[in-house]
Scaffold this motif. Sequence first.
Motif: not given
Length: 322
Positions: A1-3, A227-236
């Motif tokens: 996603m974003q840096p 977006f957050h990498p720990n968020s299930i809806n964002s990254n899982g």
Amino acid sequence: MQPNEQAGHYTFPLSEKVTRQKVSYKNRYGLTLSADLYLPKNRGTEPLAALAISGPFGAVKEQSSGLYAQTMAERGFVTLAFDPSYTGESGGEPRNVASPDINTEDFSAAVDFLGLQPGVDRTRVGIIGICGWAGMALNAAAVDKRIKAVATTSMYDMTRIMAKGYFDSQTLEQRTQLLEHLSQQRWADAEKSAPAPSPTGLPEKLQGNEPQFVVDYWNYYKTPRGFHPNSINSNGRWTATTPLSFMNMPLLTYIKEIAPRPVLLIAGEKAHSRYLSEDAYKAAAEPKELVIIPGASHVDLYDQLQVIPFDKLTTFFTEHLK
């Protein structure tokens, strides 16, 4: 996603009016919860009222709940935004699983923690639940009499949604078929000694034929906005069998027992979930209040500062956490 989307990333800037401290504590099941404690910088020496905040369903404290916590801390409350069990930086295995019981307990564990802080008046603690954690917040308030006031925004009753579908459209035959499938999935998970992820989730790209509420979710969780990498809806994805414990355990069975403590339900006029707040309002006992935000969608109440009625939330908790 974003840096800039690394684990330390927050979806909102830190306010100059508050301090933020990472904390951890255990719930009644021994699971370690990770949270951010927000304190007003100009708080004086008197103990303050406090708020525990979580949600949306599949989100983390660096997203909406943290924004709520920071904003309410700016307004004079000690606030705690926490990651529910099995999600974010909180403990629990397997990952990405939810439970109506354990996640209700997560709110009470947050009250435990707040009540031990030297700057908090433990007789003046309230909670805010956002989206799917709003149903858990109402359930927690019904059972935990230390919670003196509860507010929800964009409320989802996850037990009703999973058991009956949106607008209660799921038939008994469809429910039975789903339970048959989830029951068989348990065999597959047992054979692999690991839970399979849900086959459904937010798409990586929109195809153009999605319902508007899915587009709204995507525009929050899958873009730099939220977006957050720990968020299930964002990254899982949630585990495939997550719905099982929700499908026969109605969260709002005892909503009337929140009284005589007050309930505030806030929903967007155009939210697909509006009916859930309206039905919860009908089921709750006085004192209760339903606030419909003109023109607002479900997701608008996640992070749109000009839409979220923070003045109303401040008035509500100031009045009822005296």
